[in-house]
Design an enzyme around this catalytic site. Sequence first.
Site, PDB file in Angstrom:
ATOM      1  N   GLU A 177       0.796  -1.228   0.000  1.00 46.14           N
ATOM      2  CA  GLU A 177       0.000   0.000   0.000  1.00 46.14           C
ATOM      3  C   GLU A 177       0.831   1.283   0.000  1.00 46.14           C
ATOM      4  O   GLU A 177       0.670   2.137   0.884  1.00 46.14           O
ATOM      5  CB  GLU A 177      -0.963  -0.008   1.202  1.00 46.14           C
ATOM      6  CG  GLU A 177      -1.910  -1.202   1.172  1.00 46.14           C
ATOM      7  CD  GLU A 177      -2.886  -1.224   2.350  1.00 46.14           C
ATOM      8  OE1 GLU A 177      -2.843  -0.309   3.182  1.00 46.14           O
ATOM      9  OE2 GLU A 177      -3.695  -2.165   2.429  1.00 46.14           O
ATOM     10  N   ASN A 220       2.141  -4.656  -3.358  1.00 49.07           N
ATOM     11  CA  ASN A 220       0.765  -5.064  -3.078  1.00 49.07           C
ATOM     12  C   ASN A 220      -0.071  -3.808  -2.807  1.00 49.07           C
ATOM     13  O   ASN A 220       0.357  -2.929  -2.073  1.00 49.07           O
ATOM     14  CB  ASN A 220       0.796  -5.972  -1.833  1.00 49.07           C
ATOM     15  CG  ASN A 220      -0.447  -6.808  -1.651  1.00 49.07           C
ATOM     16  OD1 ASN A 220      -0.966  -7.379  -2.613  1.00 49.07           O
ATOM     17  ND2 ASN A 220      -0.930  -6.908  -0.421  1.00 49.07           N
ATOM     18  N   HIS A 256     -10.094  -6.498  -1.745  1.00 50.65           N
ATOM     19  CA  HIS A 256     -11.114  -6.241  -0.713  1.00 50.65           C
ATOM     20  C   HIS A 256     -12.249  -5.481  -1.405  1.00 50.65           C
ATOM     21  O   HIS A 256     -12.185  -4.267  -1.589  1.00 50.65           O
ATOM     22  CB  HIS A 256     -10.522  -5.410   0.432  1.00 50.65           C
ATOM     23  CG  HIS A 256      -9.440  -6.116   1.184  1.00 50.65           C
ATOM     24  ND1 HIS A 256      -9.675  -7.284   1.891  1.00 50.65           N
ATOM     25  CD2 HIS A 256      -8.124  -5.853   1.332  1.00 50.65           C
ATOM     26  CE1 HIS A 256      -8.558  -7.696   2.459  1.00 50.65           C
ATOM     27  NE2 HIS A 256      -7.592  -6.850   2.130  1.00 50.65           N
ATOM     28  N   GLU A 285      -5.713 -10.724  -1.318  1.00 47.48           N
ATOM     29  CA  GLU A 285      -6.434 -10.640  -0.034  1.00 47.48           C
ATOM     30  C   GLU A 285      -7.947 -10.628  -0.270  1.00 47.48           C
ATOM     31  O   GLU A 285      -8.697  -9.838   0.321  1.00 47.48           O
ATOM     32  CB  GLU A 285      -6.023  -9.364   0.728  1.00 47.48           C
ATOM     33  CG  GLU A 285      -4.515  -9.233   0.922  1.00 47.48           C
ATOM     34  CD  GLU A 285      -4.102  -8.035   1.768  1.00 47.48           C
ATOM     35  OE1 GLU A 285      -4.980  -7.433   2.415  1.00 47.48           O
ATOM     36  OE2 GLU A 285      -2.915  -7.712   1.770  1.00 47.48           O
ATOM     37  N   ASP A 287     -11.807 -10.768  -0.407  1.00 39.54           N
ATOM     38  CA  ASP A 287     -13.031 -11.023   0.356  1.00 39.54           C
ATOM     39  C   ASP A 287     -14.195 -10.278  -0.290  1.00 39.54           C
ATOM     40  O   ASP A 287     -14.038  -9.224  -0.880  1.00 39.54           O
ATOM     41  CB  ASP A 287     -12.916 -10.727   1.863  1.00 39.54           C
ATOM     42  CG  ASP A 287     -12.191  -9.456   2.221  1.00 39.54           C
ATOM     43  OD1 ASP A 287     -12.260  -8.485   1.458  1.00 39.54           O
ATOM     44  OD2 ASP A 287     -11.567  -9.422   3.304  1.00 39.54           O
TER      45      ASP A 287
HETATM   46  C1  XIL Z   1      -5.200  -6.745   8.530  1.00 37.35           C
HETATM   47  C2  XIL Z   1      -5.413  -7.967   9.406  1.00 37.35           C
HETATM   48  O1  XIL Z   1      -6.319  -8.827   8.787  1.00 37.35           O
HETATM   49  C3  XIL Z   1      -5.918  -7.543  10.761  1.00 37.35           C
HETATM   50  O2  XIL Z   1      -5.995  -8.664  11.641  1.00 37.35           O
HETATM   51  C4  XIL Z   1      -5.013  -6.485  11.368  1.00 37.35           C
HETATM   52  O3  XIL Z   1      -5.585  -6.006  12.560  1.00 37.35           O
HETATM   53  C5  XIL Z   1      -4.821  -5.322  10.399  1.00 37.35           C
HETATM   54  O4  XIL Z   1      -4.351  -5.822   9.148  1.00 37.35           O
HETATM   55  N1  XIL Z   1      -4.455  -4.868   3.854  1.00 37.35           N
HETATM   56  C6  XIL Z   1      -3.372  -5.647   4.169  1.00 37.35           C
HETATM   57  C7  XIL Z   1      -3.457  -6.584   5.324  1.00 37.35           C
HETATM   58  O5  XIL Z   1      -2.382  -5.659   3.438  1.00 37.35           O
HETATM   59  O6  XIL Z   1      -2.230  -6.766   5.973  1.00 37.35           O
HETATM   60  C8  XIL Z   1      -4.501  -6.148   6.317  1.00 37.35           C
HETATM   61  O7  XIL Z   1      -4.622  -7.164   7.307  1.00 37.35           O
HETATM   62  C9  XIL Z   1      -5.816  -5.879   5.622  1.00 37.35           C
HETATM   63  C10 XIL Z   1      -5.665  -4.778   4.600  1.00 37.35           C
END
Ligand code: XIL
Length: 416
Positions: A177, A220, A256, A285, A287
């Site tokens: 990020e 990422n 996400h 990631e 969802d």
């Molecule tokens: C999140 C985890 O899932 C949580 O448990 C933690 O509190 C915060 O981070 N982007 C990312 C991940 O790259 O590392 C993040 O994971 C979610 C958003």
Amino acid sequence: MESRPLAPALARLAALLAGLLAGPLAPAAAWATPFPPCTPGACTLREAAARAGIAIGAALEAGQATLADPAGALVAAELSSVTPENAGKWQTLSPAPGVYDFAGLDAIVAYAEAHALRVRGHTLVWGRSNGPPAWLEAALAATPDPAAYLRALVREHAGTVVSRYAGRIESWDVVNEPLALFTGEPDPASPYQRVLGTGFIGEAFHAARAADPTARLFLNEIFTEFRDAKFDGLVALLRDLLADGVPIDGVGLQGHFGFGAPDRADLTAKLGALAALGLDVEITELDLPMLLFESAADPLAAQAAAYADVFAACLAVARCTGITTWGVGDGDSWLDRAEIFSFFAPNRPLLFDASLAPKPAYFAVREVLLAVPEPGPGVLLGLGAAALAGRPGTRPGRSARTDPATRALAPPTPPA
Ligand code: XIL
């Protein structure tokens, strides 16, 4: 049909030839074995994904990385890749300057090796949330030359962590990020950006490459799937990094999708545009919260169709090498604890429900993976070479089947 029994034999022959071409020492990656036998309808996602030439994974916490944990047991049985959800972050690894505790990440890597799972390392340098070490700001305030201090610190951290797992962690999210949450600008809230400017990215990648020349190195990024301006900023950043000779192999789109269901054609185009830069791509990631599908006649079926869209988009792009969901079962999704999305809890965004039973999305994903036709011998050569080299390589570009997704009417609106 005459040709079907021939396919496994051809695959073995191709793998043998590719092995000869790749040299006698190239090890096979168990998770990438092409076209293992499985009966459609009874295949695991791991088998179905291997047939389609991609890795399929989930994020796990360190405590879940054991067969004694139901999610850990499920991942070992069903998937081919694992990402440490929090165990690989700088904040987790380093409680004090110069002090490291690798217990959690060691546990995940050992579990992955015991069950032939690929590991995506996550993440070396992240300027948000629980990314930076808790002591960083105090250390920056105490040093006379913050830029020199932080540059050395980033290089040292990347070198220390990547070298510890050299040859064992297949790919690393070296930088996570780097852009602002909803725009294509560099993230003004990141301490790395604030102190070092965009140059911190190159520092981290060079140090990671030196520490493990075989790991695929990823950048990422979040929320580029639905924000075109942010996606354009990502492409511009990647072009600059590549022009500067930064050793970057791939780009992860986090996936996400809380602000809107995926658009298959748009996602395919975005993945294709990144691949055209000469980079591997993954959905890292994924969802898909139920709030996107609440207005559908059958919300779980609509979620399944959206999952199928994401997998179809990846399968349509030859350099899309894997998809990872952020968590295993709906009971432990980070969304239920995250800002904005905790309001919608339970978000139920994953392939398995809270009791870890497969949801309609699980079966939809498996169907899309199994719909990839078995390739001819020329393609098998490429897959065999990639598998034998121990890394996912170029897959044949082809589209999987189309699934019309029921679109959500009212997902939350991101800030302007
Ligand atoms: C999140 C985890 O899932 C949580 O448990 C933690 O509190 C915060 O981070 N982007 C990312 C991940 O790259 O590392 C993040 O994971 C979610 C958003």
